[in-house]
Design a protein around this motif. Structure first.
Motif, PDB file in Angstrom:
ATOM      1  N   LYS A  77      31.141   0.032  56.676  1.00 64.26           N
ATOM      2  CA  LYS A  77      30.429   1.682  56.899  1.00 64.26           C
ATOM      3  C   LYS A  77      31.390   2.502  56.181  1.00 64.26           C
ATOM      4  O   LYS A  77      32.277   2.686  56.556  1.00 64.26           O
ATOM      5  N   TYR A  79      30.938   6.749  56.556  1.00 62.44           N
ATOM      6  CA  TYR A  79      30.064   8.578  57.356  1.00 62.44           C
ATOM      7  C   TYR A  79      30.535   8.912  56.823  1.00 62.44           C
ATOM      8  O   TYR A  79      31.374   9.305  55.780  1.00 62.44           O
ATOM      9  N   SER A 137      25.055   5.434  59.852  1.00 57.03           N
ATOM     10  CA  SER A 137      25.965   5.326  59.110  1.00 57.03           C
ATOM     11  C   SER A 137      25.550   4.515  58.313  1.00 57.03           C
ATOM     12  O   SER A 137      24.467   4.167  58.429  1.00 57.03           O
ATOM     13  N   TYR A 139      25.659   1.222  56.499  1.00 54.57           N
ATOM     14  CA  TYR A 139      26.198  -0.212  56.567  1.00 54.57           C
ATOM     15  C   TYR A 139      26.857  -0.765  55.189  1.00 54.57           C
ATOM     16  O   TYR A 139      25.208  -0.952  54.109  1.00 54.57           O
ATOM     17  N   THR A 302      31.934  -4.316  63.770  1.00 52.82           N
ATOM     18  CA  THR A 302      31.967  -3.590  62.761  1.00 52.82           C
ATOM     19  C   THR A 302      30.092  -3.124  63.236  1.00 52.82           C
ATOM     20  O   THR A 302      30.434  -1.970  63.357  1.00 52.82           O
TER      21      THR A 302
END
Length: 354
Positions: A77, A79, A137, A139, A302
């Motif tokens: 991910k 962020y 987020s 991915y 995750t």
């Protein structure tokens, strides 16, 4: 952390889809960004990666991915913090694990700079796609598959590496009810259970569907020999809290060396939580549920980070777990996500600024 800069060719999409996306209501992994990274292995070497518009692939019907299943992937991910800075979480661990999987599946290993430089270049191009809604987020799905052709049962001579992005909301909401599986196995000793190979997940779907038909959300996998020991929860590593001790199974040929799993172990120790990495028997779990010492069970991975388990079923009996006001699951998830979103100190050196 520094990586060698590569000269990556970029072909930009003529138009962007971003204005058509409702970033406040994102499901997991169903909306894709404007571009993807692609890199091909031909004539014994990986070629320079390229960034191209996100698009379907054209493959020969004899491409070996369709026949012999040489396919591996990673899940990561990106962020965005309050200052719009972009962060990754332990990306080199994903790169290294991809190559561990590649080696086991007879796929050529990918140079680290191809992975990291390609990922960073793609993230910089797609920065506006990273959602900021809490719990959301970007991915990241890096994957490699056999694109070489032929019906002969042997490794392919050509492979394709792709990184694709999907802005996503939270993977799971609420707690889940799981069934301890005693017939089917996720993996076996000497097999490929430790690799993130596509076939591992395909093999899970049927027994999981059987559990869903019985009213459960997911399966807890047990060892392939005696079904005496719990090993994973669906596609996630599993943790069990008995009294105040946090327990997880050791990694092996059958169990994925999860990056979230490793992070939880380090954070739990930092919090002063007693941690044990050892085999966990089904009978121990059942007895702990009966006598009240089983406080928590949760999956770790995750996509969901931590997914609390509300109840488990075993041999036609369901066992509910207590509702805790101060759970390890919530504490550990907050510690990890605060690091990921740059909301807290990263004393472990896991955070990577793009």
């Amino acid at each position: 952390m520094e990586t060698k800069t590569m000269n990556i060719k970029v072909e930009k999409a003529k138009t962007s889809k971003i204005d058509q996306v409702d970033f406040e209501n994102l499901s997991f992994g169903t909306v894709f960004t404007d571009h993807m990274l692609i890199c091909r292995y031909k004539k014994g070497s990986w070629k320079v990666p390229e960034i191209i518009p996100y698009q379907p692939l054209t493959l020969d019907p004899s491409a070996k991915i369709f026949h012999y299943g040489q396919s591996i992937f990673e899940g990561m991910k990106a962020y965005k913090d309050d200052n719009d800075d972009v962060w990754l979480f332990r990306p080199l661990d994903n790169c290294r694990r991809l190559n561990i999987s590649a080696k086991r599946m007879a796929i050529p290993e990918l140079p680290e700079e191809y992975f990291m430089d390609g990922l960073i270049a793609l993230l910089k191009l797609e920065k506006d796609w990273i959602p900021k809604t809490p719990g959301s987020s970007l991915y990241i799905r890096p994957f490699i598959f056999a694109s070489g052709t032929g019906f002969h049962a042997s490794p392919a001579d050509e492979y394709t590496f792709i990184i694709a992005f999907a802005p996503s909301g939270a993977y799971f909401s609420g707690k889940v009810k799981v069934l301890i599986e005693e017939k089917y196995s996720r993996s076996a000793n000497g097999g490929v259970g430790f690799a993130k190979a596509g076939g591992n997940y395909a093999g899970q779907f049927y027994p999981t569907q059987l559990a869903i038909e019985k009213g459960y959300n997911q399966v807890i996998w047990t060892d392939d020999n005696t079904h005496e020991f719990i090993e994973e929860a669906g596609a996630m590593n599993i943790f069990v809290r008995i009294n105040d001790t946090l327990i997880t199974a050791p990694t092996s040929d059958r169990i994925l060396d999860g990056i979230t799993r490793k992070s939880i172990l380090d954070i739990a120790k930092d919090e002063g939580i007693t941690v044990e990495v050892r085999k966990i028997t089904v009978s121990e779990i059942v007895e702990a549920a009966k006598d009240g010492s089983l406080k928590e069970m949760f999956g770790a991975g995750t996509a969901a980070v931590i997914s609390p388990i509300a109840a488990f079923g075993f041999r036609d009996v369901d066992y509910d777990l207590p509702q805790l006001s101060h759970s390890y699951a919530s504490l550990l998830k907050k510690r990890i996500t605060d690091i990921q979103y740059n909301r807290a100190e990263d004393k472990f050196g896991w955070r990577f600024k793009v």
